[in-house]
Design a protein around this motif. Structure first.
Motif, PDB file in Angstrom:
ATOM      1  N   ALA A  54     -39.426 -31.443 -19.409  1.00  0.00           N
ATOM      2  CA  ALA A  54     -38.827 -32.075 -18.179  1.00  0.00           C
ATOM      3  C   ALA A  54     -38.881 -30.540 -17.129  1.00  0.00           C
ATOM      4  O   ALA A  54     -39.158 -30.639 -15.875  1.00  0.00           O
ATOM      5  N   THR A  96     -37.539 -37.848 -21.828  1.00  0.00           N
ATOM      6  CA  THR A  96     -38.083 -36.850 -20.809  1.00  0.00           C
ATOM      7  C   THR A  96     -37.962 -37.356 -19.390  1.00  0.00           C
ATOM      8  O   THR A  96     -37.560 -36.800 -18.672  1.00  0.00           O
ATOM      9  N   ILE A 141     -35.971 -36.076 -16.179  1.00  0.00           N
ATOM     10  CA  ILE A 141     -36.667 -35.789 -14.975  1.00  0.00           C
ATOM     11  C   ILE A 141     -35.965 -36.385 -13.880  1.00  0.00           C
ATOM     12  O   ILE A 141     -35.462 -35.892 -12.678  1.00  0.00           O
TER      13      ILE A 141
END
Length: 191
Positions: free
Chosen positions: A152, A181, A185
């Motif tokens: 990330a 992930t 993000i």
């Protein structure tokens, strides 16, 4: 020749700082990011590199070894001198620059003041393969954080975040250990 300087910050200018070391004032040119970390009167230790030219001896300063290493690599690129290299490091930290080079991200580099598209492409071309994506991200992630957080951080850095901004954004996310992930993000971009 001069590996580092340790002393008291006597003054800070727009592009340089004067470090008082044993009653001698050394003018050290540094990136704006490095200069922002200095305070007048503070005891500091800066990594340095002496650049010798026909008409000058110039001392460049760096907050850490990664920044110094990246400066040295940038100056090997044709058309990139010390002044432009220090300007590049003022616009992007060493870890993010390493990731831009590894991922061949022209847009992030050409967004730096003084770096056009052709210069960005030349940097990426000449440094391609010399830098691994995670080679300069040492110390930004704690040992308890896993590869999801690391992925990330790298993704956020490729979007223009500095490594410290990306790490800070991740630290504000609650419940990220249960997230993918991609979800991390998205949450970081919203924070």
């Amino acid at each position: 020749m001069l590996s580092y300087i340790k002393g008291t910050v006597a003054s800070i200018g727009a592009a340089s700082a004067v470090i008082d070391c044993n009653n001698m004032g050394y003018e050290i040119i540094a990136s704006s990011k490095c200069l922002d970390t200095l305070n007048v009167g503070a005891e500091i230790k800066l990594q340095t590199l002496l650049v010798v030219r026909e008409d000058s001896l110039t001392l460049y300063g760096f907050c850490d070894a990664a920044e110094k290493e990246m400066f040295s690599m940038l100056t090997t690129v044709s058309g990139i001198g010390p002044k432009l290299a220090i300007a590049v490091l003022g616009g992007i930290d060493a870890a993010a620059l390493a990731n831009c080079i590894a991922s061949q991200n022209t847009a992030a580099l050409s967004g730096i003041k003084g770096v056009g598209k052709k210069t960005a492409e030349r940097i990426l071309l000449e440094l391609k393969g010399k830098i691994k994506a995670d080679s300069m991200v040492v110390g930004h992630l704690s040992a308890t954080e896993g590869s999801t957080d690391e992925d990330a951080v790298l993704a956020l850095m490729s979007l223009g975040y500095s490594s410290s901004e990306a790490t800070s954004a991740l630290s504000r996310i609650e419940g990220k250990e249960r997230m993918t992930t991609e979800e991390i993000i998205v949450a970081a971009l919203r924070s």
